[in-house]
Design a protein around this motif. Structure first.
Motif, PDB file in Angstrom:
ATOM      1  N   SER A 115      -5.713  43.575  95.696  1.00 27.66           N
ATOM      2  CA  SER A 115      -6.935  43.320  95.466  1.00 27.66           C
ATOM      3  C   SER A 115      -7.400  44.235  97.299  1.00 27.66           C
ATOM      4  CB  SER A 115      -7.705  42.520  95.755  1.00 27.66           C
ATOM      5  OG  SER A 115      -7.747  41.128  96.803  1.00 27.66           O
ATOM      6  N   ALA A 143     -12.651  40.142  93.488  1.00 26.86           N
ATOM      7  CA  ALA A 143     -11.765  40.063  93.531  1.00 26.86           C
ATOM      8  C   ALA A 143     -10.933  40.051  94.746  1.00 26.86           C
ATOM      9  CB  ALA A 143     -11.644  40.505  92.038  1.00 26.86           C
ATOM     10  N   THR A 144     -11.326  41.431  96.066  1.00 20.65           N
ATOM     11  CA  THR A 144     -11.080  41.159  97.035  1.00 20.65           C
ATOM     12  C   THR A 144     -11.585  40.193  98.124  1.00 20.65           C
ATOM     13  OG1 THR A 144     -11.583  43.205  96.635  1.00 20.65           O
ATOM     14  CG2 THR A 144     -11.176  43.219  98.637  1.00 20.65           C
ATOM     15  N   MET A 151     -10.577  35.231  83.023  1.00 13.84           N
ATOM     16  CA  MET A 151      -8.909  34.712  83.167  1.00 13.84           C
ATOM     17  C   MET A 151      -9.048  34.239  84.116  1.00 13.84           C
ATOM     18  SD  MET A 151      -5.662  36.157  81.356  1.00 13.84           S
ATOM     19  CE  MET A 151      -5.990  36.582  80.010  1.00 13.84           C
ATOM     20  N   PRO A 152     -10.016  33.312  85.221  1.00  8.09           N
ATOM     21  CA  PRO A 152      -9.363  33.190  86.134  1.00  8.09           C
ATOM     22  C   PRO A 152      -7.857  32.425  86.862  1.00  8.09           C
ATOM     23  CG  PRO A 152     -11.666  31.998  85.280  1.00  8.09           C
ATOM     24  CD  PRO A 152     -11.192  32.418  84.611  1.00  8.09           C
ATOM     25  N   HIS A 193      -6.737  47.460  82.218  1.00  9.99           N
ATOM     26  CA  HIS A 193      -7.818  46.800  82.723  1.00  9.99           C
ATOM     27  C   HIS A 193      -8.884  48.200  83.680  1.00  9.99           C
ATOM     28  CE1 HIS A 193      -7.143  42.256  82.922  1.00  9.99           C
ATOM     29  NE2 HIS A 193      -6.857  43.032  81.272  1.00  9.99           N
ATOM     30  N   TRP A 194      -8.086  48.497  84.458  1.00  2.00           N
ATOM     31  CA  TRP A 194      -9.234  49.598  85.108  1.00  2.00           C
ATOM     32  C   TRP A 194      -9.340  51.155  84.585  1.00  2.00           C
ATOM     33  CZ3 TRP A 194     -11.169  49.162  89.386  1.00  2.00           C
ATOM     34  CH2 TRP A 194     -10.956  48.408  90.486  1.00  2.00           C
ATOM     35  N   ILE A 251     -17.541  43.182  89.887  1.00  2.27           N
ATOM     36  CA  ILE A 251     -16.614  42.464  90.051  1.00  2.27           C
ATOM     37  C   ILE A 251     -15.291  42.936  90.736  1.00  2.27           C
ATOM     38  CG2 ILE A 251     -14.544  41.841  88.464  1.00  2.27           C
ATOM     39  CD1 ILE A 251     -16.894  42.523  86.107  1.00  2.27           C
ATOM     40  N   MET A 269     -14.228  36.547  88.073  1.00  4.09           N
ATOM     41  CA  MET A 269     -14.141  36.712  86.143  1.00  4.09           C
ATOM     42  C   MET A 269     -12.638  36.328  86.462  1.00  4.09           C
ATOM     43  SD  MET A 269     -16.220  38.707  84.066  1.00  4.09           S
ATOM     44  CE  MET A 269     -17.734  37.808  83.878  1.00  4.09           C
ATOM     45  N   GLY A 270     -10.927  36.591  87.390  1.00  5.79           N
ATOM     46  CA  GLY A 270      -9.748  36.498  87.629  1.00  5.79           C
ATOM     47  C   GLY A 270      -9.725  37.777  87.544  1.00  5.79           C
ATOM     48  N   TRP A 271     -10.169  38.423  88.156  1.00  7.93           N
ATOM     49  CA  TRP A 271      -9.894  40.390  87.722  1.00  7.93           C
ATOM     50  C   TRP A 271      -8.895  40.803  88.621  1.00  7.93           C
ATOM     51  CZ3 TRP A 271     -11.629  44.688  85.803  1.00  7.93           C
ATOM     52  CH2 TRP A 271     -11.201  45.932  86.315  1.00  7.93           C
ATOM     53  N   ARG A 272      -7.892  41.228  88.250  1.00  6.19           N
ATOM     54  CA  ARG A 272      -6.663  41.208  88.862  1.00  6.19           C
ATOM     55  C   ARG A 272      -5.904  42.352  89.245  1.00  6.19           C
ATOM     56  NH1 ARG A 272      -5.793  39.161  84.513  1.00  6.19           N
ATOM     57  NH2 ARG A 272      -4.504  39.935  82.538  1.00  6.19           N
ATOM     58  N   GLY A 273      -6.901  43.434  88.880  1.00  3.35           N
ATOM     59  CA  GLY A 273      -6.589  45.205  88.970  1.00  3.35           C
ATOM     60  C   GLY A 273      -5.563  45.697  87.917  1.00  3.35           C
ATOM     61  N   SER A 274      -5.167  45.005  86.669  1.00  6.16           N
ATOM     62  CA  SER A 274      -4.320  45.549  85.867  1.00  6.16           C
ATOM     63  C   SER A 274      -5.213  47.475  85.873  1.00  6.16           C
ATOM     64  CB  SER A 274      -4.236  44.694  84.759  1.00  6.16           C
ATOM     65  OG  SER A 274      -3.987  45.795  83.880  1.00  6.16           O
ATOM     66  N   ALA A 275      -3.298  47.987  85.614  1.00  4.57           N
ATOM     67  CA  ALA A 275      -3.926  49.482  85.106  1.00  4.57           C
ATOM     68  C   ALA A 275      -4.758  49.538  83.961  1.00  4.57           C
ATOM     69  CB  ALA A 275      -2.918  50.019  84.681  1.00  4.57           C
ATOM     70  N   ASN A 304     -10.080  43.195  77.810  1.00  2.00           N
ATOM     71  CA  ASN A 304      -9.649  43.167  79.358  1.00  2.00           C
ATOM     72  C   ASN A 304      -9.405  40.890  78.747  1.00  2.00           C
ATOM     73  OD1 ASN A 304      -9.444  45.458  79.655  1.00  2.00           O
ATOM     74  ND2 ASN A 304     -11.344  44.879  81.606  1.00  2.00           N
ATOM     75  N   ALA A 334       0.124  47.474  86.077  1.00  2.00           N
ATOM     76  CA  ALA A 334       0.775  47.714  86.902  1.00  2.00           C
ATOM     77  C   ALA A 334      -0.563  47.146  88.289  1.00  2.00           C
ATOM     78  CB  ALA A 334       0.866  48.625  87.611  1.00  2.00           C
ATOM     79  N   PHE A 335      -0.758  47.052  88.906  1.00  3.45           N
ATOM     80  CA  PHE A 335      -2.068  46.480  89.333  1.00  3.45           C
ATOM     81  C   PHE A 335      -2.394  47.034  91.389  1.00  3.45           C
ATOM     82  CE2 PHE A 335       0.349  42.890  87.735  1.00  3.45           C
ATOM     83  CZ  PHE A 335      -0.191  42.621  86.685  1.00  3.45           C
TER      84      PHE A 335
END
Lengths: 178, 459, 1013, 231
Positions: free
Chosen positions: A141, B192-193, A126-127, B220-221, B188, B212-218, A122, A36-37
């Motif tokens: 975002s 991303a935003t 990973m761009p 990762h958070w 970070i 760094m390719g942050w995508r807000g995955s749960a 994490n 989930a994001f």
């Protein structure tokens, strides 16, 4: 047009609340390879998708201990073992004076390992990532919430999963090309 | 992390930490637009240019210093340390507020810090960078300063670990590293935003790389949050230790006026005191210029003012105890020092510092003052001057008259002293200008968590 | 990394055109060639036109790049920059060096081992016997000749500093005729004609003006010359002359006599304005030793009364000091004299000091035969006569006072002698004037108008022979550069008449000629060498086969055994003395005195002396108008206010220094400053007080007028705060003192505040493990503040001169300083001296705070300072409670001037910019002695031991008072250990528990109980 | 939207962790450079006015060190022979070898020969030959096999860490005084024992400790004090 292998199916939600609920149902429905994001940390989410083992604290602890030992042993070796010098009549092993640098190195190593540990675990940086292929994912975002079921999940089947996700009142469901 | 209870409270009585009527989207747009879409104003260019010129002056002063030696300053025997170390302590102190806001207030779940921690941390970094210059250049042979690091060398001889200066080297470099990391991982998600908002290809790419390719995955958070919390946990004792170590530079020495057990606590308090003053001096104009009154509200100003009032009193207590033990302790050197502070050649500065650090700040008792940006701005300025004077009094005044009356002396700063001091201020401002222009000066994702929509009701 | 050579290479890589000789080349040649070899090549060099040309490029006339960092800037930048760059690249690579052997190695020379030669330094005719250390033919350090009765190992500041004088790059370096350089041969040719003319006139037109001469050889030559030219006249003049003493003796005994004192027999000393414990007073070195011996409180302790007109180090040591105006001293003398039974007429007027006089008289009478009255050189003949009379009356003659023939070989009244010369010059009777040494144009009494007279006179040939191209040389046709005493053969008499032979340590750097060679040229034997002349003279005295042996022994000892003058029996011829006209009590008296540092001005270009703090005011680089506190308050004048001082229509302008203890209605100005042509250090420093000096008032006169100009002038004092009282009304027990009674009652009074032996959780370092543990004691009772230790240390340890502006900033570099404190009533205070070197604390606060361990303890308890490790944080200095550490804030050392490179002690690193430095107990000497002792022990297969007393620090060695004792405190029988065991022993600031290795012996005064309260 | 190609992932990770290794490599490189002959001159044969061969004079002709280095036992400075010393023999033999012309020239003109210094220490290091020789430190302990050097070169790095090797444990290097100038001396072994003071030693440990006593060596603390070498 040529078929690209799908990476998974993604559903978009309007609020954190919806996402959490949806995620929980998906997990209960037996889907395991899901993610989930959200545009900000939502505590409940990790639990909802069944993520529990977080190793960052352990890594940090190890780093800190290593730092502390390095600090003290380095000083001890240099000031007592390798070249002991009489400084103002103080004992070679002036342990009270050694505490500070020991402390600082503990913090330094701990902090560094916390940050880089987190990144490593994490899998960052990973761009490039398939989820970015979904145009609307840019909103992840900002103010949108997403749930994805990976194609690699054993229960995954293109149509079934799509229907299941739609049944969770997703605002839209789209396929993520790999 | 979101703290609904606090928000509920906010909603009820106290001035809110964020004005109502905002959504995730509007917050995001408002803050990111400053960096992405807002055109570069003339004011910014002028301000940046000025800062840049002053920085060049700093480089000139340092170049001349390298060529001729520390003799171009006013220092002498007995006063071996002058402006350089005064400025060093002053800047390091200022830095502390940033870490306090971002780390300590985080641990204390003071969610109001969310809207000021970002640029407070930036301030910390730049202040520490300015501070870091001095210990290096104040040495007689800076090109050999690397001997302070314990690297394997052909002399087979090591640094002297009993020296507070060496402790400084480790403390300050650790402090800078940790602050940098803390600031960066805080950035970070916002990077991303910006990556996702930016229209310009290059902006998108550079923000993208930094994100760094942050995508807000749960997942990762989850890891991110624990790492962030751990860093805060580490930074808190660190920030306390840093100024404690700085105070050891003096407390460990035997010079009357330095050799005091009260230094660590009152140095730390003083640091936070001046730090918050600097935060306000930055926040007040910024929120005005960029119209951020909704995010940096009167509540923030008030809280900062209260913190200053509190730390100010700790500092005052420090002065009091110093004077008391000087008089009551019966040590002839401390007594002479006390007299010297009150009546000696530098007495004027001592009285001035009392006025700046103790008397004037009492205005903060009045709510009117606390909520009036103009007054706050001026009082903060006074406090910054006062804290600089405090360091001057501690260092120069104490050295000018120590044990042997035959070796008493006076210190007169030269133009090079002043150029170096103002130079670092210019450098600090230059960095600040760049920061507000290219990075989100308020933490977007943490602001989002302040909205009621961010809450998730347990089932 | 620091490395003298590599640094120099960095600066001047010697990449200049080959045809031009640059410093690098000179230095290389100087560095490489060694021993006799060395000076020969330097001689060649010096002669060579390239060298001359180079000198002019490197030291343009009047340039003061040496000291003043403003004009040094260019050089400093180059220097600093290259240093910084070298540092940037972290370069530790040594440049290639060359190593250059002898072609034929002289027998006795062992490269790397120093040699010592006996010689003597002559000041105003009085020889100071010396031993000079030489490294490969380069004199590097001056010591006293311990065999010689006039030295016993001690020296005075002028002798110590004379080595810098020898290497002074501003010395006159060539023979010039109207400014053009000419060879010696040319000069000899040029004077032939005039001399021939004079021969015919029996030399009626020849005048020779010399300074005071005690050299038997020179006297001999002079007589030979006068025999050749019977009508020629020999005039003698020195600004600091002893005419008063001479006339005093004539008055009392009818003949010119030298007065010597035997202070070791004196129980009561009365000084009538005599500063006999400071350099410049004949015999001061020996007198200090004898005086100090008699000040031991555990034995018979002497008592000293000083009546003086301006604060002096002698007055500071007095048990009773009475500040009065110089003109009032005679009154005292009369009062005391008549009381001890000398009747010379006139009503004795002791004024308001009756009590004082009575007690003095009582004391004197109690100690007949073991008392002494000493009159100061600047007191009028009458006072001297009275002093003689009293000494006779008290039966001191032969016991504490001895009369001999005068040391001066031509004892004439020098002022009269000069007056005659001037009148002859005026009346055009002089055709050929030879001025040998001195600088009359600058220092002749103003009313004689010597300068104008010389300028306008029709004298067809004026020749100046001296060390410097000074104001006088300027007005002469010929200027012949004199050879420094370290470069020439000569001889001279010490204050007791003992003849010292002066032998050179090095061939003349600039082919200078000695006075002997000059004179012999005048008697047309131009090529006689100084050696031949001096040796020849003594061969005549000691003809016979054993001469060689005798001569060798003499050269070895440095003096001729048994050549001291025998005491003469005297009979008092003094009947009555006309009473001097009384002076108005409030009429301002102006005192003119020789300067404590630059003497009469001849040392004006000596950086060491210029930067040497004057004993009482601690002023450097300037003279000042000294006035008393009372007068300052009355006139509303502050220190450093500029005033004009008028005397008999003549006027000077200078800054005021308020001097505690200075008598009221009186000012003191020191001579010797305001030189117009001295050199890079001396030119323009201070103001010229000779302007006020007239033949009838050489030393003091009343009727002066002081007016403020309203200007302000920055003076450079090394001690801004001269009392132990702190602002809060407390007094710190830095110098611990008591009266003899108090001491007898409470012997341990000095121990107050000493911490217990064990005061720590941690076991201290055990120094017993090492064979030696070095320690030092300084006896404050013996120290007379003569400043010798400072110069000796500066010379031994290559300490830089920093210049006035740096001293003002508080950056002087002296490793040992002498603090002066004034306690009590500022108009008549008690003064104390305290020499402060590094205390070598066992719990050194400095070491603890050094981040790179550049200052740490050695196993022998030395507080080592490792210059090459220092990065210059200055933290150690901040944490040093004694503030004895010195920092190279800028590049203070002169890395450029070749002469200074030769002068430096090769055993001590030359510190560069950005490095902390300090006293190390002369660790280079310790190491040398240890190595010698160890090699000897191992070779001879015996126990290793450094004999107590064989190893001396530079300050200790030069101390005339023997106040500094250094040695091994592990050995209970060593002198230092015994002294440390004394009750008077205390540690400075011991309450800080620094455990100083250097401790002090408290000061004990022996006041007259009558005069207490 | 996708900004970066897949490959960026690998690159970015490398760029994040790469610098650490680069820095380490640089540091290691510097350390090596510091100890390399480029800096220390160890083993470098510097050009000399005359190609003097120690091998020939010592091994070939068996001349003792002290014949030329006369002051080695009395002075800090071992002494470079004056031209006279060379001419003692070379006025008889090789009298007109062109190689020796500089020597003869120097003797004729009185101009010193200018050798390039081989073993040089920085100015702030005060080394003394006499004490080392007296306490049983052999020439070749520091100068290496001079008797096998056709052209002279510096054997050791002469860096502080090198000096400390011996100052921290002299007993491992000392030899009897009469062996100091013996270029072929070897530490005692069972096969080649060393006689000293009437006793025969078969290993350095026992010999070393005997010499330390006999030659009254100072303690390690003494000879590792800074002022032992720096003033």
């Amino acid at each position: 047009m040529k078929r690209v292998p799908t990476y998974g199916i993604m559903a978009e939600f309007a609020s954190a609340q919806d996402l959490v609920t949806a995620a929980r149902h998906t997990h209960e429905a037996g889907y395991r390879k899901i993610d989930a994001f959200s545009p900000f940390p939502v505590e409940e989410l990790a639990d909802a998708i069944g993520f529990h083992k977080n190793n960052v604290p352990l890594v940090t602890l190890i780093g800190a201990i290593v730092g502390g030992l390095t600090g003290y042993l380095m000083q001890y070796w240099m000031a007592v073992v390798n070249y002991p010098v009489n400084v103002g009549g103080r004992p070679y092993h002036s342990w009270p004076s050694f505490i500070i640098i020991t402390f600082e190195l503990t913090i330094l190593f701990g902090g560094i390992s916390a940050v880089f540990g987190m990144l490593a675990l994490n899998g960052l940086p990973m761009p490039y990532h398939p989820v970015f292929n979904v145009p609307r994912f840019a909103l992840a975002s900002k103010d949108r919430f997403f749930l994805i079921v990976f194609a690699s999940d054993p229960k995954y089947d293109a149509n079934g999963t799509r229907q299941f996700l739609e049944s969770l009142h997703a605002r839209s469901v789209s396929e993520v090309p790999g | 992390m979101p703290d609904h209870l606090d928000n509920v409270e906010v909603a009820n009585q106290r001035a809110p930490v964020i004005e109502p009527g905002y959504t995730f989207g509007t917050i995001t747009d408002k803050i990111s637009s400053i960096v992405l879409t807002r055109p570069t104003s003339l004011g910014w260019v002028v301000g940046f240019g000025a800062g840049f010129l002053v920085t060049m002056m700093l480089l000139f002063a340092l170049g001349y210093l390298f060529i001729k030696g520390t003799g171009i300053w006013g220092i002498n025997i007995p006063i071996g340390w002058g402006f350089a170390i005064v400025n060093f302590v002053w800047w390091i102190g200022i830095g502390h507020a940033g870490t306090l806001i971002s780390a300590i207030l985080l641990l204390l779940r003071q969610s109001w810090r969310n809207s000021i921690n970002r640029f407070a941390e930036a301030m910390t970094l730049f202040a520490v960078a300015c501070a870091g210059i001095f210990p290096l250049v104040h040495t007689g042979r800076p090109w050999l300063a690397y001997w302070m690091f314990p690297y394997p060398n052909t002399m087979n001889y090591w640094p002297q670990f009993r020296s507070p200066l060496l402790w400084d080297v480790f403390a300050v470099s650790t402090y800078f590293t940790i602050s940098l990391l803390f600031w960066f991982i805080g950035l970070i998600p916002d990077l991303a935003t910006l990556r996702d908002r930016a229209d310009n290809k290059y902006a998108r790419m550079s923000y993208g790389l930094l994100a760094m390719g942050w995508r807000g995955s749960a997942r990762h958070w989850a890891r991110y949050e624990s790492a962030y919390l751990l860093l805060a946990g580490l930074a808190t004792p660190l920030v306390l230790s840093v100024h404690t170590v700085v105070s050891f530079d003096f407390a460990v020495a035997i010079v009357p006026g330095w050799h005091t057990t009260i230094f660590p606590p009152y140095f730390v308090a003083g640091a936070i005191y001046s730090g918050f003053a600097m935060v306000l001096m930055l926040a007040i104009p910024i929120r005005k210029i960029y119209g951020l009154e909704d995010f940096i509200t009167d509540r923030h100003l008030q809280n900062s003012a209260k913190v200053m009032l509190a730390t100010g009193w700790i500092v005052a207590y420090g002065y009091g105890i110093e004077a008391f033990t000087g008089w009551y302790g019966g040590n002839r050197y401390d007594q002479a020092l006390l007299w010297n502070r009150l009546h000696g050649p530098y007495a004027g500065l001592y009285w001035m510092l009392l006025i700046c650090n103790i008397f004037i700040p009492q205005l903060l008792w009045f709510r009117k003052m606390r909520t009036n940006p103009v007054w706050l701005f001026m009082i903060s300025g006074v406090i910054l001057v006062g804290m600089w004077l405090e360091r001057f009094v501690i260092i120069v005044l104490s050295l000018s008259r120590d044990f042997l009356t035959s070796s008493w002396g006076m210190y007169y700063p030269t133009r090079w002293d002043w150029m170096t001091y103002f130079g670092t201020i210019g450098m600090f401002l230059t960095a600040m200008f760049l920061f507000v222009r290219i990075l989100p000066m308020i933490s977007i994702f943490e602001m989002r968590t302040l909205l009621p929509e961010a809450e998730v009701k347990p089932e | 990394m620091e490395n003298a050579k590599s640094k120099r290479e960095d600066v001047c890589p010697g990449k200049k055109p080959a045809n031009r000789m640059d410093r690098a080349t000179v230095e290389r040649q100087l560095k490489e060639t060694k021993g006799p070899e060395y000076w020969r090549s330097l001689e060649e060099l010096a002669g060579s036109p390239e060298f001359q040309d180079m000198l002019h490029r490197e030291f343009p006339k009047g340039a003061s790049e040496w000291l003043d960092s403003v004009s040094r800037r260019g050089f400093l930048q180059l220097m600093g920059a290259s240093l910084a760059m070298a540092g940037m690249t972290g370069c530790t690579k040594l440049p290639l060096q060359e190593i250059v052997p002898y072609v034929r190695q002289p027998e006795q020379v062992i490269p790397g081992v120093a040699m010592y030669y006996a010689t003597a330094f002559t000041l105003s005719g009085y020889a100071n016997p010396l031993l000079v250390e030489s490294h490969l033919g380069r004199p590097t350090k001056i010591e006293g000749n311990n065999l010689h009765p006039a030295s016993l190992g001690g020296t005075d500041i002028f002798a110590q500093a004379s080595i810098l004088g020898m290497y002074d790059p501003d010395r006159s370096q060539a023979i010039t005729h109207l400014g053009d350089v000419e060879p010696w041969a040319e000069f000899v040719k040029e004077i032939k004609g005039p001399l021939a003319v004079q021969k015919a006139l029996a030399g009626a037109g020849i005048r020779i003006l010399t300074q005071t001469i005690s050299s038997p050889t020179l006297k001999d030559q002079m007589q030979a010359f006068l025999a050749m030219y019977p009508k020629a006249k020999w005039h003698v003049y020195e600004p600091v002359n002893r005419d008063n003493t001479l006339e005093g003796a004539k008055l009392a005994f009818g003949e010119a006599l030298e007065t010597q004192y035997r202070l070791e027999n004196a129980a009561v000393i009365v000084s009538l304005d005599a500063d006999f414990l400071y350099a410049g007073f004949p015999g001061n070195v020996r007198y200090i030793r004898d005086f100090a011996k008699k000040r031991n409180p555990d034995a018979e302790m002497s008592r000293m009364y000083v009546v003086e007109s301006n604060p002096s180090s002698t007055g500071a040591k007095a048990d009773h000091r009475l500040p009065v105006r110089a003109s009032e001293v005679e009154g005292f003398a009369r009062a005391i004299a008549s009381a001890v039974g000398v009747n010379v007429g006139g009503a004795p007027s002791s004024g308001e000091h009756t009590k004082f006089v009575e007690s003095v008289v009582e004391d004197l009478q109690k100690h007949e035969g073991e008392s002494v009255i000493i009159a100061g050189d600047h007191q009028p003949p009458a006072v001297h006569a009275l002093a003689h009379a009293m000494n006779v009356a008290l039966g001191n003659v032969g016991k504490t006072v001895v009369y001999t023939d005068p040391v001066d070989s031509n004892p004439v009244n020098q002022v009269e002698s000069l007056r005659d010369l001037v009148s002859d010059m005026r009346t055009g009777q002089v055709d050929l004037l030879v001025i040998m040494g001195g600088n009359p144009v600058y220092d002749a009494p103003a009313d004689l108008g010597f300068r104008d007279c010389l300028k306008n006179s029709k004298i067809s040939l004026r020749i100046y022979h001296g060390l410097y191209e000074n104001e006088t040389a300027e007005l002469c046709h010929w200027s012949v550069n004199e050879a420094h005493y370290l470069e020439a053969w000569s001889d001279g008499r010490a204050y007791d008449g003992t003849v010292s032979v002066v032998q050179p340590l090095i061939a003349p750097l600039y082919a200078g000629k000695s006075a002997h060679e000059m004179l012999s040229a005048l008697v047309s034997v131009p090529d006689a060498t100084g050696y031949e002349i001096v040796r020849g003279h003594w061969q005549k005295q000691h003809a016979g086969p054993e001469f060689e042996a005798w001569w060798r022994k003499t050269l070895n000892d440095g003096f001729i055994e048994g050549s001291a003058y025998p005491p003469k029996s005297v009979s008092l011829k003094l009947q009555s003395l006309p009473v001097a006209a009384a002076v108005g009590a409030n009429s301002l008296e102006v005192n003119l005195r020789r300067d404590p540092s630059v003497y009469d001005g001849q040392f004006a270009n000596n950086g060491w002396l210029q930067e040497l703090p004057k004993p009482m005011s601690k002023l450097t680089w300037d003279n000042a108008v000294l006035i008393g506190p009372k007068m300052a308050d009355r006139e509303g004048i502050k220190t450093m206010d500029v005033v004009t001082l008028e005397l008999g229509g003549r006027k000077i302008t200078g800054p005021v220094w308020i001097q505690a203890g200075h008598p009221d209605h009186s000012v003191t100005v020191h001579l010797g400053y305001g030189r117009r042509k001295a050199g890079r250090a001396g030119t323009g420093a201070g103001f010229d007080a000779y302007v006020l000096r007239t033949t009838n008032a050489l030393w003091f006169a009343t009727g002066g007028k002081l007016t403020k100009t309203g200007d302000h002038y920055q003076l450079a004092s090394t001690q801004g705060y001269q009392t132990m009282d702190t602002g809060d009304g407390e007094t710190r027990p830095l110098v611990r003192a008591a009266t003899l009674e108090e001491y007898r009652k409470e012997p341990k009074f000095a121990k107050e505040g000493e911490p217990p032996a064990a005061l720590t959780l941690y076991p201290g370092y055990d120094y017993k493990k090492s064979p030696d543990a070095w320690g030092m004691t300084i006896d404050l009772n013996a120290c007379v503040g003569c400043n010798n230790c400072i110069i000796a240390c500066q010379s031994e340890n290559n300490i830089a001169v920093v210049g006035k502006e740096q001293v003002v900033k508080g950056r002087h570099m002296h490793w040992i300083r002498v603090d002066a404190y004034y306690q009590g009533d500022r108009d008549a205070p008690q003064a104390y001296f305290q020499p402060v070197p590094c205390m070598q604390c066992e719990n050194a606060p400095c070491e603890l705070v050094c981040p790179v361990g550049a200052t740490v303890h050695s196993s022998e308890g030395l507080n080592d300072m490792v210059y090459n490790r220092c990065i210059g944080t200055r933290y150690c200095s901040n944490n040093c409670p004694y503030k004895v550490r010195r920092f190279n804030f800028l590049l203070f050392q002169d890395w450029e001037t070749p002469q200074y490179k030769l002068m430096r002690n090769p055993d001590v690193s030359v510190r560069s910019r950005g490095v902390m430095e300090k006293c190390t107990y002369c660790v280079q000497r310790i190491t040398e002695h240890r190595i010698n002792a160890e090699t000897a022990a191992v070779r001879e297969n015996r126990e290793f031991k450094i004999e107590d007393g064989s190893l001396q620090t530079a300050c200790q060695q030069s101390c005339p008072a023997d106040a500094i004792v250094f040695g091994n405190i592990n050995d209970p029988n060593s002198r230092v250990a015994k002294l440390k065991a004394q009750d008077r022993n205390y540690g400075l600031l011991a309450d800080l528990n620094t455990r100083p290795r250097t401790t002090y012996l408290a000061e004990i005064r022996n006041p007259n109980p009558e005069l207490e309260t | 939207m996708q900004i970066f190609p897949r490959s960026t992932n690998a690159i970015s990770r490398a760029s994040l962790f790469g610098p650490v290794f680069v820095a380490a490599a640089l540091f290691w490189g510097m350390a090596q450079l510091q100890r390399s002959p480029y800096i220390t001159y160890a083993g470098v044969r510097k050009s000399q006015p005359v190609p003097f061969s120690h091998q020939h004079h010592v091994t070939g002709l068996g001349i003792d060190c002290r014949y030329c280095h006369t002051s080695v036992e009395q002075s800090s400075f071992a002494g470079i022979p004056p031209t006279k010393t060379c001419m003692n023999c070379h006025s008889q033999i090789w009298t007109n070898a062109p190689m020796l012309e500089p020597v003869r020239a120097s003797y004729r003109t009185g101009e010193s020969l200018q050798w390039t210094r081989i073993n040089q220490l920085p100015d702030f290091v005060y080394f003394n030959h006499s004490i080392h020789v007296t306490k049983g430190v052999g020439c070749n302990d520091c100068h290496g096999p001079v008797d096998q050097m056709p052209l002279m070169y510096q054997e050791a790095s002469l860096q502080m860490e090198w000096c400390l090797n011996c100052h921290r444990a002299p007993q491992e290097f000392l030899r009897p005084r009469e062996q100091v100038f013996n270029m072929r001396y070897q530490q005692p072994t069972a096969s080649l024992p060393v006689k000293f003071d009437g006793t025969t030693y078969t290993d350095q440990d026992s010999l070393g400790s005997a010499l330390v006593k006999k030659y009254q060596l100072r303690t390690e603390k003494d000879i590792t004090s800074c002022s032992t070498c720096h003033r």
